[in-house]
Design a protein around this motif. Structure first.
Motif, PDB file in Angstrom:
ATOM      1  N   CYS A   1       6.203   7.003 -11.345  1.00 33.67           N
ATOM      2  CA  CYS A   1       6.766   5.838 -11.486  1.00 33.67           C
ATOM      3  C   CYS A   1       6.746   4.316 -12.901  1.00 33.67           C
TER       4      CYS A   1
ATOM      5  N   ARG B   1      10.803   0.520 -10.978  1.00 30.22           N
ATOM      6  CA  ARG B   1       9.602   0.262 -10.787  1.00 30.22           C
ATOM      7  C   ARG B   1       9.981  -0.232  -8.892  1.00 30.22           C
ATOM      8  N   PRO B   2       8.679  -0.129  -8.275  1.00 35.85           N
ATOM      9  CA  PRO B   2       8.518  -1.469  -6.802  1.00 35.85           C
ATOM     10  C   PRO B   2       8.497  -2.454  -7.322  1.00 35.85           C
TER      11      PRO B   2
ATOM     12  N   ARG C   1       4.385   3.490   0.539  1.00 38.22           N
ATOM     13  CA  ARG C   1       5.348   2.307   0.616  1.00 38.22           C
ATOM     14  C   ARG C   1       6.711   4.557   0.095  1.00 38.22           C
TER      15      ARG C   1
ATOM     16  N   PHE D   1       5.707   5.102  -3.425  1.00 33.09           N
ATOM     17  CA  PHE D   1       6.297   5.870  -4.017  1.00 33.09           C
ATOM     18  C   PHE D   1       4.408   6.227  -5.327  1.00 33.09           C
TER      19      PHE D   1
END
Length: 213
Positions: free
Chosen positions: A7, A15-16, A49, A51
């Motif tokens: 990421c 981006r989370p 999540r 990611f």
């Protein structure tokens, strides 16, 4: 091993968001039995999540090499140390942790996937009153460190740890041999380094206790 997409190269909009945790960050710790030296090429995380984060930890692990073969590498300690830790800032609780490491005493290169079950993630955000032996006080504590022990033969052991809480076992995991060898085949078969003098002395006078882990 699951394919990982880092990421870190994404734009800010991709981006989370920062995970919602009751503390700033959780951590990963690395350790190895006495004299059984390792070099960790990479630690990757897939969070809950979905990611993925690559190379979030690595290098040397926590290890003790007492002189004169006074250390005992057989089995895991009754109270494991948290190991050489690194904070997982901005990463949500782990679903899988992938470790690629060199067992310098064999030598051999391994890949392992450590599965973090749902009960462990719930435990990581559960607060406990814990007694601290070093100062005789009680604190409010979280088990927010995932410690991974790495042993010859490709054995990995994972625990949950807190600052003062008793550790909890996550599980024992068996790695696969990395067919390309150290550094993904880019080093011509050369490992990070040979065992240290104290580790080599132990190896010269003892067999590696593969079945003890």
């Amino acid at each position: 091993m699951l394919a990982l997409t880092a990421c870190s190269g994404a734009s800010k909009s991709q981006r989370p968001a920062a995970p919602e945790l009751p503390y700033r960050t959780w951590e990963i710790g690395l350790l190895a039995p006495n004299y059984m030296e390792v070099w960790v090429e990479s630690v990757d995380v897939l969070d809950q999540r979905g990611f993925a984060y690559e190379r979030v930890h690595g290098g040397t692990s926590s290890i003790q090499n007492p002189p004169g073969n006074k250390g005992n590498p057989l089995g895991w300690p009754a109270r494991p140390r948290v190991g050489a830790t690194r904070p997982m800032t901005g990463i949500d609780l782990p679903q899988y942790i992938f470790v690629r490491w060199q067992s310098l005493v064999e030598p051999q290169t391994y890949n392992v996937r450590v599965d973090i079950p749902e009960w462990a993630r719930k435990e990581m955000v559960t607060q406990h009153s814990a007694y601290c032996r070093f100062d005789g006080k009680y604190i409010q504590d979280y088990r927010k460190v995932v410690t991974i022990g790495l042993a010859p033969g490709g054995v990995a052991k994972a625990w949950l740890q807190g600052d003062c809480s008793e550790h909890m076992d996550i599980g024992r995991f068996e790695a696969v041999v990395e067919p390309k060898g150290p550094y993904g085949g880019t080093s011509g078969g050369e490992y990070y380094r040979p065992p240290s003098e104290r580790a080599q002395h132990y190896l010269d006078t003892h067999d590696i206790p593969f079945d003890s882990w």
